[in-house]
Write a protein that holds these residues in place. Structure first.
Motif, PDB file in Angstrom:
ATOM      1  N   MET A  37      29.730  46.260  28.096  1.00 41.50           N
ATOM      2  CA  MET A  37      31.009  45.595  28.287  1.00 41.50           C
ATOM      3  C   MET A  37      30.732  44.387  29.172  1.00 41.50           C
ATOM      4  SD  MET A  37      34.498  47.171  29.612  1.00 41.50           S
ATOM      5  CE  MET A  37      34.249  48.880  29.355  1.00 41.50           C
ATOM      6  N   LEU A  38      31.575  43.372  29.095  1.00 35.72           N
ATOM      7  CA  LEU A  38      31.366  42.224  29.970  1.00 35.72           C
ATOM      8  C   LEU A  38      31.765  42.575  31.399  1.00 35.72           C
ATOM      9  CD1 LEU A  38      32.687  39.295  27.754  1.00 35.72           C
ATOM     10  CD2 LEU A  38      30.469  40.425  27.718  1.00 35.72           C
ATOM     11  N   GLY A  39      31.189  41.867  32.348  1.00 30.73           N
ATOM     12  CA  GLY A  39      31.496  42.126  33.752  1.00 30.73           C
ATOM     13  C   GLY A  39      32.807  41.454  34.167  1.00 30.73           C
ATOM     14  N   CYS A  40      33.309  41.885  35.311  1.00 31.68           N
ATOM     15  CA  CYS A  40      34.523  41.300  35.880  1.00 31.68           C
ATOM     16  C   CYS A  40      34.192  39.915  36.437  1.00 31.68           C
ATOM     17  CB  CYS A  40      35.008  42.217  37.000  1.00 31.68           C
ATOM     18  SG  CYS A  40      36.429  41.591  37.875  1.00 31.68           S
ATOM     19  N   GLN A  41      35.216  39.064  36.571  1.00 37.20           N
ATOM     20  CA  GLN A  41      35.023  37.773  37.243  1.00 37.20           C
ATOM     21  C   GLN A  41      34.673  38.030  38.707  1.00 37.20           C
ATOM     22  OE1 GLN A  41      39.012  36.715  35.906  1.00 37.20           O
ATOM     23  NE2 GLN A  41      38.203  34.690  35.450  1.00 37.20           N
ATOM     24  N   VAL A  42      34.116  37.018  39.362  1.00 36.05           N
ATOM     25  CA  VAL A  42      33.748  37.170  40.783  1.00 36.05           C
ATOM     26  C   VAL A  42      34.270  35.967  41.567  1.00 36.05           C
ATOM     27  CG1 VAL A  42      31.703  38.599  40.402  1.00 36.05           C
ATOM     28  CG2 VAL A  42      31.478  36.116  40.330  1.00 36.05           C
ATOM     29  N   TRP A  43      34.422  36.162  42.889  1.00 41.99           N
ATOM     30  CA  TRP A  43      34.925  35.100  43.759  1.00 41.99           C
ATOM     31  C   TRP A  43      34.138  35.146  45.063  1.00 41.99           C
ATOM     32  CZ3 TRP A  43      37.863  38.420  40.899  1.00 41.99           C
ATOM     33  CH2 TRP A  43      38.721  37.846  39.933  1.00 41.99           C
ATOM     34  N   THR A  44      34.033  33.998  45.723  1.00 37.51           N
ATOM     35  CA  THR A  44      33.466  33.986  47.065  1.00 37.51           C
ATOM     36  C   THR A  44      34.275  33.004  47.924  1.00 37.51           C
ATOM     37  OG1 THR A  44      31.422  33.819  48.352  1.00 37.51           O
ATOM     38  CG2 THR A  44      31.707  32.212  46.576  1.00 37.51           C
ATOM     39  N   ARG A  45      33.906  32.885  49.206  1.00 38.42           N
ATOM     40  CA  ARG A  45      34.660  31.999  50.092  1.00 38.42           C
ATOM     41  C   ARG A  45      34.591  30.533  49.623  1.00 38.42           C
ATOM     42  NH1 ARG A  45      32.818  35.876  54.626  1.00 38.42           N
ATOM     43  NH2 ARG A  45      30.839  35.359  53.686  1.00 38.42           N
TER      44      ARG A  45
ATOM     45  N   GLN B 123      40.219  48.023  44.400  1.00 41.17           N
ATOM     46  CA  GLN B 123      39.313  46.962  43.933  1.00 41.17           C
ATOM     47  C   GLN B 123      38.483  47.454  42.754  1.00 41.17           C
ATOM     48  OE1 GLN B 123      37.242  45.892  47.532  1.00 41.17           O
ATOM     49  NE2 GLN B 123      38.847  44.443  48.151  1.00 41.17           N
ATOM     50  N   GLU B 124      38.072  48.704  42.805  1.00 41.56           N
ATOM     51  CA  GLU B 124      37.297  49.297  41.709  1.00 41.56           C
ATOM     52  C   GLU B 124      38.129  49.305  40.424  1.00 41.56           C
ATOM     53  OE1 GLU B 124      34.004  49.867  40.355  1.00 41.56           O
ATOM     54  OE2 GLU B 124      34.030  49.827  42.543  1.00 41.56           O
ATOM     55  N   ARG B 125      39.401  49.681  40.565  1.00 38.30           N
ATOM     56  CA  ARG B 125      40.319  49.683  39.421  1.00 38.30           C
ATOM     57  C   ARG B 125      40.517  48.271  38.887  1.00 38.30           C
ATOM     58  NH1 ARG B 125      42.811  54.023  38.055  1.00 38.30           N
ATOM     59  NH2 ARG B 125      44.714  53.245  37.102  1.00 38.30           N
ATOM     60  N   PHE B 126      40.653  47.337  39.830  1.00 37.84           N
ATOM     61  CA  PHE B 126      40.835  45.930  39.437  1.00 37.84           C
ATOM     62  C   PHE B 126      39.640  45.452  38.612  1.00 37.84           C
ATOM     63  CE2 PHE B 126      40.054  41.406  40.129  1.00 37.84           C
ATOM     64  CZ  PHE B 126      41.262  40.851  39.729  1.00 37.84           C
ATOM     65  N   ARG B 127      38.437  45.795  39.103  1.00 44.11           N
ATOM     66  CA  ARG B 127      37.223  45.354  38.401  1.00 44.11           C
ATOM     67  C   ARG B 127      37.154  45.937  36.995  1.00 44.11           C
ATOM     68  NH1 ARG B 127      34.356  44.582  43.544  1.00 44.11           N
ATOM     69  NH2 ARG B 127      34.237  46.819  43.822  1.00 44.11           N
ATOM     70  N   ARG B 128      37.551  47.196  36.876  1.00 43.12           N
ATOM     71  CA  ARG B 128      37.533  47.832  35.560  1.00 43.12           C
ATOM     72  C   ARG B 128      38.552  47.149  34.627  1.00 43.12           C
ATOM     73  NH1 ARG B 128      33.758  50.656  32.695  1.00 43.12           N
ATOM     74  NH2 ARG B 128      34.819  51.735  31.024  1.00 43.12           N
ATOM     75  N   PHE B 129      39.731  46.906  35.179  1.00 42.80           N
ATOM     76  CA  PHE B 129      40.799  46.233  34.412  1.00 42.80           C
ATOM     77  C   PHE B 129      40.317  44.868  33.928  1.00 42.80           C
ATOM     78  CE2 PHE B 129      44.619  43.719  33.783  1.00 42.80           C
ATOM     79  CZ  PHE B 129      45.552  44.601  33.283  1.00 42.80           C
ATOM     80  N   CYS B 130      39.743  44.125  34.849  1.00 40.21           N
ATOM     81  CA  CYS B 130      39.247  42.780  34.591  1.00 40.21           C
ATOM     82  C   CYS B 130      38.129  42.802  33.547  1.00 40.21           C
ATOM     83  CB  CYS B 130      38.779  42.210  35.932  1.00 40.21           C
ATOM     84  SG  CYS B 130      38.033  40.610  35.824  1.00 40.21           S
ATOM     85  N   ALA B 131      37.225  43.786  33.651  1.00 41.22           N
ATOM     86  CA  ALA B 131      36.117  43.900  32.694  1.00 41.22           C
ATOM     87  C   ALA B 131      36.661  44.207  31.299  1.00 41.22           C
ATOM     88  CB  ALA B 131      35.137  44.981  33.146  1.00 41.22           C
TER      89      ALA B 131
ATOM     90  N   ASP C  99      41.809  56.632  31.148  1.00 41.22           N
ATOM     91  CA  ASP C  99      42.241  55.544  32.022  1.00 41.22           C
ATOM     92  C   ASP C  99      41.999  54.170  31.384  1.00 41.22           C
ATOM     93  OD1 ASP C  99      43.499  55.683  34.460  1.00 41.22           O
ATOM     94  OD2 ASP C  99      41.739  54.847  35.517  1.00 41.22           O
ATOM     95  N   ASP C 100      40.801  54.017  30.788  1.00 41.04           N
ATOM     96  CA  ASP C 100      40.454  52.766  30.103  1.00 41.04           C
ATOM     97  C   ASP C 100      41.440  52.490  28.973  1.00 41.04           C
ATOM     98  OD1 ASP C 100      38.167  52.338  31.640  1.00 41.04           O
ATOM     99  OD2 ASP C 100      36.894  53.484  30.269  1.00 41.04           O
ATOM    100  N   ARG C 101      41.765  53.531  28.221  1.00 39.74           N
ATOM    101  CA  ARG C 101      42.679  53.365  27.075  1.00 39.74           C
ATOM    102  C   ARG C 101      44.053  52.911  27.538  1.00 39.74           C
ATOM    103  NH1 ARG C 101      40.029  55.015  22.718  1.00 39.74           N
ATOM    104  NH2 ARG C 101      38.223  56.311  23.202  1.00 39.74           N
ATOM    105  N   LEU C 102      44.506  53.489  28.661  1.00 37.84           N
ATOM    106  CA  LEU C 102      45.803  53.078  29.220  1.00 37.84           C
ATOM    107  C   LEU C 102      45.757  51.611  29.643  1.00 37.84           C
ATOM    108  CD1 LEU C 102      46.890  56.205  31.317  1.00 37.84           C
ATOM    109  CD2 LEU C 102      48.095  55.170  29.373  1.00 37.84           C
ATOM    110  N   MET C 103      44.660  51.249  30.324  1.00 39.76           N
ATOM    111  CA  MET C 103      44.503  49.854  30.759  1.00 39.76           C
ATOM    112  C   MET C 103      44.503  48.918  29.556  1.00 39.76           C
ATOM    113  SD  MET C 103      41.792  49.703  33.884  1.00 39.76           S
ATOM    114  CE  MET C 103      42.157  50.382  35.510  1.00 39.76           C
ATOM    115  N   LEU C 104      43.802  49.301  28.494  1.00 35.77           N
ATOM    116  CA  LEU C 104      43.731  48.449  27.303  1.00 35.77           C
ATOM    117  C   LEU C 104      45.107  48.256  26.677  1.00 35.77           C
ATOM    118  CD1 LEU C 104      40.372  49.517  25.624  1.00 35.77           C
ATOM    119  CD2 LEU C 104      40.975  47.233  26.453  1.00 35.77           C
TER     120      LEU C 104
END
Ligand code: 6GU
Length: 251
Positions: free
Chosen positions: A176-184, A205-213, A233-238
């Motif tokens: 699966m593709l990775g989540c977006q990332v941010w820094t300062r 944050q873990e949930r956010f990353r999964r959602f984003c991915a 959980d993934d199916r619900l998010m999708l």
């Protein structure tokens, strides 16, 4: 691990192989790359490596003798059981992360950089060679493909990457593709980093990353989702993503 690259442009590799972690590993000796100039295995005054194809047609064909001699020299001596010879070719088997993992388990990877219209087919009668393509587009030569293959294999070797965690969380490890990332900075020209990622709630944050991915994969590579193992959980998010919802709308 040792990698041997057969090429008519050995200088092509000078700078890329000096850079970054790969360059350091080569300097340290934890990985060995041997560059072989195919022209060194020609027998004529002009050091000819190509010729016109039998039957006519455009383009040139890589001659069988220099490659036969070069491969014989490279594989001479002790028999290495975990050795593989590959030939870069737009008509090859598609290279992917799975192939990179497979190659990372070898002791000796030999890469022939294909050029021109291809290699005289008789080379396959003397050596077990797998043709490999790095994607559905055409390159003039296999040198860039060889670099891509070396880098993707190298980073899977012990010491090939800064942190093992980093390799484990790569896109494609879970297919699966990775989540977006941010820094300062947290705010740049009015654009803020998502609030959840600025906070300290690691579970959220873990949930956010999964959602984003899942969102990224659904948008860019829906084909990957068919092969990914998804839990409830993934199916619900999708379903939320398909309905156009954002993370903050649901969680
Ligand atoms: Cl490995 N070689 C060439 N010449 N073209 C390609 C390729 C390889 N992979 C995709 N296109």
């Amino acid at each position: 691990m040792k990698v041997t690259i057969l090429t008519i442009f050995p200088e092509f590799f000078d700078s890329p192989l000096k850079q970054s972690l790969l360059g350091k590993a080569l300097a340290r000796g934890s990985l060995g790359i041997e560059l072989v100039d195919i022209r060194d295995y020609t027998a004529d005054k002009h050091r000819t490596v190509d010729d016109a194809p039998f039957g006519g047609g455009t383009g040139m064909v890589m001659k069988v003798e220099p490659l036969y001699e070069a491969l014989s020299a490279v594989t001479a001596g002790k028999d290495i059981p975990r050795r593989k010879i590959i030939l870069t070719s737009a008509a090859g088997r598609k290279f992917n992360q799975r192939t990179a993992i497979e190659y990372s388990l070898l002791d000796h990877l030999v890469i022939i950089c294909g050029r021109y219209k291809g290699v005289d087919a008789r080379l396959h009668k003397f050596f077990d060679i797998e043709e490999v393509s790095i994607g559905d587009y055409v390159l003039n030569g296999g040198e860039t493909a060889a670099l891509a293959i070396v880098e993707s294999v190298f980073r899977l070797l012990p010491g090939g990457i800064g942190k093992i965690d980093s390799a484990m969380s790569d896109s494609f490890i879970e297919e699966m593709l990775g989540c977006q990332v941010w820094t300062r900075p947290a705010r740049f020209k009015g654009e803020s980093v998502p609030a959840v990622m600025q906070g300290g709630d690691h579970a959220r944050q873990e949930r956010f990353r999964r959602f984003c991915a899942l969102q990224m994969t659904m948008n860019r590579r829906p084909d990957l989702l068919r092969q990914t193992i998804l839990d409830e959980d993934d199916r619900l998010m999708l379903q939320e993503i398909a309905a156009g919802k954002e993370f903050e709308d649901c969680y």
